[in-house]
Write a protein that holds these residues in place. Structure first.
Motif, PDB file in Angstrom:
ATOM      1  N   THR A  44      38.803  38.117  37.460  1.00  0.00           N
ATOM      2  CA  THR A  44      38.028  39.045  36.636  1.00  0.00           C
ATOM      3  C   THR A  44      36.720  39.454  37.303  1.00  0.00           C
ATOM      4  N   GLN A  45      36.348  38.765  38.378  1.00  0.00           N
ATOM      5  CA  GLN A  45      35.114  39.115  39.085  1.00  0.00           C
ATOM      6  C   GLN A  45      35.301  40.408  39.854  1.00  0.00           C
ATOM      7  N   THR A  46      34.305  41.287  39.762  1.00  0.00           N
ATOM      8  CA  THR A  46      34.366  42.553  40.483  1.00  0.00           C
ATOM      9  C   THR A  46      33.429  42.582  41.674  1.00  0.00           C
ATOM     10  N   THR A  47      32.406  41.728  41.657  1.00  0.00           N
ATOM     11  CA  THR A  47      31.426  41.684  42.738  1.00  0.00           C
ATOM     12  C   THR A  47      31.349  40.273  43.292  1.00  0.00           C
ATOM     13  N   PRO A  48      31.526  40.085  44.595  1.00  0.00           N
ATOM     14  CA  PRO A  48      31.430  38.738  45.171  1.00  0.00           C
ATOM     15  C   PRO A  48      30.055  38.127  44.916  1.00  0.00           C
ATOM     16  N   ALA A  49      30.042  36.852  44.633  1.00  0.00           N
ATOM     17  CA  ALA A  49      28.792  36.141  44.380  1.00  0.00           C
ATOM     18  C   ALA A  49      28.878  34.756  44.995  1.00  0.00           C
ATOM     19  N   GLN A  50      27.732  34.136  45.177  1.00  0.00           N
ATOM     20  CA  GLN A  50      27.731  32.764  45.670  1.00  0.00           C
ATOM     21  C   GLN A  50      27.926  31.828  44.482  1.00  0.00           C
ATOM     22  N   ASP A  51      29.186  31.722  44.081  1.00  0.00           N
ATOM     23  CA  ASP A  51      29.540  30.845  42.971  1.00  0.00           C
ATOM     24  C   ASP A  51      30.874  30.190  43.284  1.00  0.00           C
ATOM     25  N   ASN A  52      31.441  29.495  42.321  1.00  0.00           N
ATOM     26  CA  ASN A  52      32.657  28.734  42.571  1.00  0.00           C
ATOM     27  C   ASN A  52      33.871  29.600  42.884  1.00  0.00           C
ATOM     28  N   CYS A  53      33.808  30.879  42.578  1.00  0.00           N
ATOM     29  CA  CYS A  53      34.948  31.750  42.883  1.00  0.00           C
ATOM     30  C   CYS A  53      35.024  32.095  44.372  1.00  0.00           C
ATOM     31  N   SER A  54      33.967  31.810  45.111  1.00  0.00           N
ATOM     32  CA  SER A  54      34.004  32.051  46.549  1.00  0.00           C
ATOM     33  C   SER A  54      33.731  30.789  47.360  1.00  0.00           C
ATOM     34  N   PHE A  55      33.481  29.663  46.676  1.00  0.00           N
ATOM     35  CA  PHE A  55      33.034  28.455  47.366  1.00  0.00           C
ATOM     36  C   PHE A  55      34.194  27.588  47.837  1.00  0.00           C
ATOM     37  N   LEU A  56      34.099  27.182  49.096  1.00  0.00           N
ATOM     38  CA  LEU A  56      35.024  26.210  49.678  1.00  0.00           C
ATOM     39  C   LEU A  56      34.220  24.952  49.980  1.00  0.00           C
ATOM     40  N   SER A  57      34.532  23.857  49.314  1.00  0.00           N
ATOM     41  CA  SER A  57      33.790  22.610  49.490  1.00  0.00           C
ATOM     42  C   SER A  57      34.297  21.857  50.707  1.00  0.00           C
ATOM     43  N   ALA A  58      33.370  21.427  51.564  1.00  0.00           N
ATOM     44  CA  ALA A  58      33.761  20.665  52.753  1.00  0.00           C
ATOM     45  C   ALA A  58      34.362  19.320  52.371  1.00  0.00           C
ATOM     46  N   VAL A  59      33.709  18.591  51.476  1.00  0.00           N
ATOM     47  CA  VAL A  59      34.206  17.259  51.128  1.00  0.00           C
ATOM     48  C   VAL A  59      35.509  17.339  50.352  1.00  0.00           C
ATOM     49  N   ASP A  60      35.597  18.253  49.384  1.00  0.00           N
ATOM     50  CA  ASP A  60      36.829  18.348  48.597  1.00  0.00           C
ATOM     51  C   ASP A  60      38.010  18.735  49.470  1.00  0.00           C
ATOM     52  N   ASN A  61      37.793  19.669  50.380  1.00  0.00           N
ATOM     53  CA  ASN A  61      38.891  20.078  51.251  1.00  0.00           C
ATOM     54  C   ASN A  61      39.162  19.046  52.339  1.00  0.00           C
ATOM     55  N   GLY A  62      38.170  18.223  52.652  1.00  0.00           N
ATOM     56  CA  GLY A  62      38.444  17.089  53.525  1.00  0.00           C
ATOM     57  C   GLY A  62      39.403  16.119  52.869  1.00  0.00           C
TER      58      GLY A  62
END
Length: 529
Positions: free
Chosen positions: A166-184
């Motif tokens: 539903t987001q129309t504009t990219p933002a620095q929030d969880n919809c664009s965030f890739l966590s280093a530790v979680d993905n580790g």
């Protein structure tokens, strides 16, 4: 002072290093005789006076594992096959998940098979179903976003929040965030799958092959100072960023304190040859003293660390690195230890359940793992006067469904004599059972006694339909009747290691990605006495 009781330690040879450097994805090369011995004996060092678990104790722990596994039978979405973040209180379900949840759930399934709780066929079917869903989930650089709805497998802004679509504009929030530790942790789960279940190696490799851990590495110019004053914000370089915003760039902070759970991403990133050895040496054991007038003043940390600057030569690049081998000292004793950021048990001990730090790093991080458990037990029982110990981030000890950061910060000690680097990041009023299980590696007898005391002192903290609930207030006895997939998975993994001679650690050690941990851990000698 602690004595190092060795149960085997990997010896790095030129042949092992050459074979390891040549492999990153796919079948592992044939193990040397020394490696084979080490992979079969992943117990590692323990604290003095600790003896192996008795048959009766092992039987009790297996029973707990059987009860804990019942949680997973109710926790996984029957359509998407994704693990829910939590169950409870009552019929409440946390129908969202994360990269960390998925990665550690994969390991819990493997542990269940190792423990004889499910058949190899069940193991394969459960893992294959989850991997099939994950392969179709929205990812970037091979990595999962912060949160997903478990009913749709689509990314969401926050638990219970709107879909990211539903987001129309990219933002620095969880919809664009890739966590280093979680993905580790996600990548580690895939490594365990391809190591433990060869028939799923192709699926796991396809997901690992898409990953690019280099996006988490800060490759900007390094200086002889702790930071680079030429960079806006006078930031450190050569460390790992905390994450990455898709289409925007790295997060504006680093996971600079290496002795915390994000180090799992360093082991994987280096193991896949996507991060250089610089990230190991440039990260901080304790916050270091100033080397240059432009360096940050870290005198606000829990206590002034003792230690010394020590030079290491990176085995890949040949570059020399000065590392501040610092330590804290438990007040009134000579017990030196490596502090975590917020004093939580899983910050220190969780990684050792996957990477054999207490086997390969007996003078470094493995020894630090032992000391952390000793500090946790001593402080909770002798200073806080709790009947049980084990403080770590967990659910709150009530039925609000909340989550809190709990840890041993040493708040009962004077300022300047505290036990964690940050002394305002956690509270000291909740004990979580998973902390005892991840200490079984290093304090087998004390951890087992604590597990039993949790059940006898607070009978409401346990039930046969899922094992331990996540949190108890050791003073009031109040219980949070909620179970988190992350914490229940840690219990399963810890039981696999405790009852099967370090089986999960052996799965990691048998994979080519383990070359980095096997290489770097034995190199380091910390100032822990």
């Amino acid at each position: 002072m602690i004595t190092k009781q060795r149960k085997g330690r990997a010896a790095l040879t030129a042949g092992v290093l050459a074979a390891a450097l040549a492999a990153s994805v796919g079948l592992a090369p044939a193990a040397s005789a020394q490696e084979t011995t080490d992979n079969q004996d992943m117990g590692g060092i323990t604290a003095p006076g600790q003896t192996p678990l008795t048959p009766a104790q092992r039987a009790t722990l297996l029973g707990i594992g059987r009860d804990t596994w019942r949680f997973f039978q109710n926790d996984v979405d029957t359509t998407t096959h994704l693990p829910l973040d939590n169950l409870g209180p009552g019929t409440t379900k946390g129908q969202y998940t994360s990269a960390a949840n998925i990665g550690i759930y994969l390991q819990a399934v493997i542990a269940a098979k190792d423990l004889g709780l499910i058949t190899p066929g069940n193991e394969r079917n459960l893992l294959a179903a989850t991997l099939h869903t994950v392969s179709g989930m929205q990812r970037s650089h091979g990595f999962l976003y912060q949160w997903y709805d478990t009913t749709t497998a689509q990314p969401i802004l926050n638990p219970g929040g709107p879909a990211c679509s539903t987001q129309t504009t990219p933002a620095q929030d969880n919809c664009s965030f890739l966590s280093a530790v979680d993905n580790g942790l996600f990548a580690t789960g895939l490594v365990m799958v391809r190591s433990a279940v060869p028939s799923l190696r192709k699926q796991a490799n396809a997901l690992i092959g898409d990953m690019d851990f280099s996006i988490f590495y800060d490759n900007r110019a390094q200086t002889d100072c702790n930071t680079n004053p030429a960079i806006p914000g006078n930031q450190p370089t050569g460390q790992m960023y905390g994450g990455y915003y898709v289409g925007q760039g790295p997060a504006g902070y680093h996971n600079g304190a290496i002795y915390s759970d994000p180090r799992i991403a360093m082991y994987i990133g280096m193991g896949l040859h996507q991060m250089p050895g610089d990230v190991w040496w440039r990260s901080w054991r304790t916050l270091p003293p100033q080397r240059c007038s432009t360096d940050p003043d870290f005198s606000w940390q829990g206590q002034e660390p003792g230690g010394q600057w020590q030079q290491y030569t990176d085995p890949q690049s040949g570059k020399a690195f000065d590392v501040w081998e610092g330590h804290y000292t438990y007040p009134g004793t000579s017990l030196s230890f490596l502090p975590t950021w917020g004093g939580g048990m899983f910050e220190a001990e969780m990684v050792d359940q996957m990477v054999p730090e207490t086997t390969w790093g007996t003078s470094g991080f493995g020894l630090a793992d032992v000391r952390t458990a000793q500090v946790q037990e001593t402080y909770a029982t002798e200073v806080l006067h709790y009947p049980v110990w084990g403080l770590s981030p967990s659910s709150t000890a009530d039925d609000t469904g909340g989550y809190g950061t709990f840890g041993v910060e040493g708040l009962q000690f004077p300022v300047g004599e505290r036990l964690s680097q940050c002394t305002t990041c956690a509270t000291e009023d909740v004990v979580t059972p998973h902390a005892s299980f991840i200490a079984l590696n290093v304090l087998p007898q004390d951890a087992f006694a604590n597990i039993q005391k949790l059940r006898s002192t607070y009978p409401d903290v346990y039930s046969s339909d899922g094992g331990f609930y996540d949190a108890v207030n050791p003073t009031t006895g109040a219980v949070g009747h909620r179970r988190l997939v992350l914490d229940q998975s840690m219990i399963m993994i810890a039981l696999d290691n405790a009852l099967n001679d370090g089986a999960m650690r052996a799965h990691f050690a048998a994979d080519p990605v383990s070359w980095a941990a096997r290489t770097y851990l034995p190199m380091e000698t910390m100032t822990l006495g």
